[in-house]
Design a protein around this motif. Structure first.
Motif, PDB file in Angstrom:
ATOM      1  N   ASP A   1       0.287  21.233 -36.739  1.00  0.00           N
ATOM      2  CA  ASP A   1      -0.903  21.799 -35.863  1.00  0.00           C
ATOM      3  C   ASP A   1      -1.166  23.651 -36.564  1.00  0.00           C
ATOM      4  OD1 ASP A   1      -2.163  19.696 -35.182  1.00  0.00           O
ATOM      5  OD2 ASP A   1      -0.520  19.648 -32.586  1.00  0.00           O
ATOM      6  N   TYR A   2       0.079  23.830 -36.431  1.00  0.00           N
ATOM      7  CA  TYR A   2       0.331  25.625 -36.680  1.00  0.00           C
ATOM      8  C   TYR A   2      -0.212  25.427 -38.797  1.00  0.00           C
ATOM      9  CZ  TYR A   2       1.476  26.898 -32.086  1.00  0.00           C
ATOM     10  OH  TYR A   2       1.008  27.275 -30.762  1.00  0.00           O
ATOM     11  N   ARG A   3       0.288  24.949 -39.226  1.00  0.00           N
ATOM     12  CA  ARG A   3       0.242  25.530 -40.839  1.00  0.00           C
ATOM     13  C   ARG A   3      -0.713  24.210 -41.303  1.00  0.00           C
ATOM     14  NH1 ARG A   3       3.988  29.040 -43.389  1.00  0.00           N
ATOM     15  NH2 ARG A   3       4.091  27.585 -44.832  1.00  0.00           N
TER      16      ARG A   3
ATOM     17  N   ARG B   1      -4.546  24.405 -39.964  1.00  0.00           N
ATOM     18  CA  ARG B   1      -5.139  25.482 -39.899  1.00  0.00           C
ATOM     19  C   ARG B   1      -5.251  25.756 -41.302  1.00  0.00           C
ATOM     20  NH1 ARG B   1      -1.927  31.150 -37.967  1.00  0.00           N
ATOM     21  NH2 ARG B   1      -3.051  32.478 -39.142  1.00  0.00           N
ATOM     22  N   SER B   2      -4.506  25.613 -42.347  1.00  0.00           N
ATOM     23  CA  SER B   2      -5.230  25.829 -43.803  1.00  0.00           C
ATOM     24  C   SER B   2      -6.407  25.296 -44.482  1.00  0.00           C
ATOM     25  CB  SER B   2      -3.908  26.050 -44.761  1.00  0.00           C
ATOM     26  OG  SER B   2      -3.002  24.599 -44.501  1.00  0.00           O
TER      27      SER B   2
ATOM     28  N   TYR C   1      -8.088  23.962 -42.014  1.00  0.00           N
ATOM     29  CA  TYR C   1      -9.054  23.794 -41.709  1.00  0.00           C
ATOM     30  C   TYR C   1     -10.155  24.853 -41.857  1.00  0.00           C
ATOM     31  CZ  TYR C   1      -8.180  20.150 -37.842  1.00  0.00           C
ATOM     32  OH  TYR C   1      -8.325  19.299 -37.257  1.00  0.00           O
TER      33      TYR C   1
ATOM     34  N   TYR D   1     -11.010  27.225 -34.303  1.00  0.00           N
ATOM     35  CA  TYR D   1      -9.849  26.123 -34.096  1.00  0.00           C
ATOM     36  C   TYR D   1      -9.001  26.758 -32.637  1.00  0.00           C
ATOM     37  CZ  TYR D   1      -5.734  23.537 -35.793  1.00  0.00           C
ATOM     38  OH  TYR D   1      -4.437  23.366 -35.663  1.00  0.00           O
TER      39      TYR D   1
ATOM     40  N   ILE E   1      -5.490  26.206 -30.859  1.00  0.00           N
ATOM     41  CA  ILE E   1      -4.087  25.072 -30.857  1.00  0.00           C
ATOM     42  C   ILE E   1      -3.905  25.217 -29.401  1.00  0.00           C
ATOM     43  CG2 ILE E   1      -2.147  25.415 -31.477  1.00  0.00           C
ATOM     44  CD1 ILE E   1      -3.461  26.251 -34.328  1.00  0.00           C
TER      45      ILE E   1
ATOM     46  N   LEU F   1      -8.048  30.812 -32.701  1.00  0.00           N
ATOM     47  CA  LEU F   1      -8.084  31.071 -33.895  1.00  0.00           C
ATOM     48  C   LEU F   1      -9.993  31.207 -34.849  1.00  0.00           C
ATOM     49  CD1 LEU F   1      -5.677  29.432 -33.755  1.00  0.00           C
ATOM     50  CD2 LEU F   1      -5.680  29.691 -35.784  1.00  0.00           C
TER      51      LEU F   1
ATOM     52  N   TYR G   1      -8.360  32.860 -40.851  1.00  0.00           N
ATOM     53  CA  TYR G   1      -8.292  32.878 -39.455  1.00  0.00           C
ATOM     54  C   TYR G   1      -7.387  34.456 -38.410  1.00  0.00           C
ATOM     55  CZ  TYR G   1      -9.724  27.656 -39.075  1.00  0.00           C
ATOM     56  OH  TYR G   1     -10.484  26.629 -39.115  1.00  0.00           O
TER      57      TYR G   1
ATOM     58  N   VAL H   1      -5.641  34.989 -35.270  1.00  0.00           N
ATOM     59  CA  VAL H   1      -5.300  34.127 -34.413  1.00  0.00           C
ATOM     60  C   VAL H   1      -4.899  35.066 -32.908  1.00  0.00           C
ATOM     61  CG1 VAL H   1      -2.791  33.203 -33.050  1.00  0.00           C
ATOM     62  CG2 VAL H   1      -3.738  32.762 -35.474  1.00  0.00           C
TER      63      VAL H   1
END
Length: 187
Positions: free
Chosen positions: A121-123, A126-127, A129, A137, A139, A150, A157, A159
C-alpha cells in the motif's frame, strides 16, 4: 499473501473463476489473493462509502463508488483492486456489463492498510497509482493510527498525514469534514 505460480494472460485473468469468493489482483501474470478483511476494516470501508456517497450526492456529481469490486489496470500486466474508489459516470458505464477493470484512472482510491499490505500500500501501489495518473490516493493505516492523503503533482505524490482530530484535506472533496479518529473507528 501468497500468489499462484500459474501465469495468466489479461484475458484469462478477466474470466478467471476458481469457484470461490476470493478476489485476486493480477501482478505480472500471476494471481495474488486478497486477504479477507477484518470486521474493523469492513466497517471503515462502509463508513467512508456512506460518507463519500452523501458528499457526491450533495455536490451533484455524476460519480459512483466501487467497493472492492472495481479493479484498476496499473500496467499492461497488473491490476490492483482498491478497497474503495471514486469513478466517473463514464467509467461506470464502460464497465457496466463487462469485467470491472478500469483502464483509465479513477478520481480517487482508498486503501486500508493491513499487516500484510504495508509495503504494497505504501510503496508498490503508490508508485503504480501515480504512474497511471490517479489524482488522489488515501491510505488509512490502522496500525499507525493515521490517515494519509496523497495528491498527484507532476507525476509524483505529495503526502499529507493526519492523526487524531486533525481535519483531513481532500482536493476531490474539499468541503468534507472528516477526522482520522472518526475513520479509524468507522463512525
Amino acid at each position: 499473501m501468497t500468489q499462484t505460480t500459474q501465469q495468466l494472460t489479461f484475458e484469462e485473468y478477466l474470466s478467471y473463476d476458481d469457484g470461490t469468493d476470493i478476489r485476486y489482483e493480477w501482478v505480472d501474470g500471476e494471481l495474488y489473493p486478497m486477504t479477507p478483511a477484518t470486521r474493523q476494516h469492513g466497517r471503515i470501508i462502509f463508513y467512508l462509502a456512506r460518507l463519500l456517497a452523501g458528499e457526491i450526492q450533495r455536490l451533484g456529481q455524476a460519480w459512483e463508488l466501487g467497493l472492492g469490486d472495481v479493479g484498476v489496470q496499473t500496467t499492461e500486466r497488473r491490476v490492483r483492486i482498491p478497497d474503495l474508489c471514486v469513478l466517473t459516470l463514464e467509467q461506470a458505464q464502460v464497465i457496466e456489463n463487462i469485467a470491472a477493470i478500469l483502464t483509465t484512472p479513477p478520481l480517487l482510491v482508498v486503501e486500508i492498510v493491513s499487516p500484510e499490505s504495508i509495503r504494497r500500500d505504501y510503496r508498490t501501489k503508490r508508485s503504480e497509482y501515480a504512474a497511471v495518473g490517479i489524482p488522489e490516493y488515501w491510505i488509512v493505516d490502522l496500525l499507525a493510527q493515521k490517515s494519509s492523503i496523497l495528491q498527484l503533482e507532476e507525476g509524483f505524490y505529495d503526502v499529507y498525514e493526519f492523526t487524531g482530530q486533525a481535519s483531513l484535506v481532500s482536493p476531490t472533496f474539499a468541503e468534507l469534514t472528516l477526522r482520522p479518529d472518526q475513520i479509524l473507528r468507522g463512525i
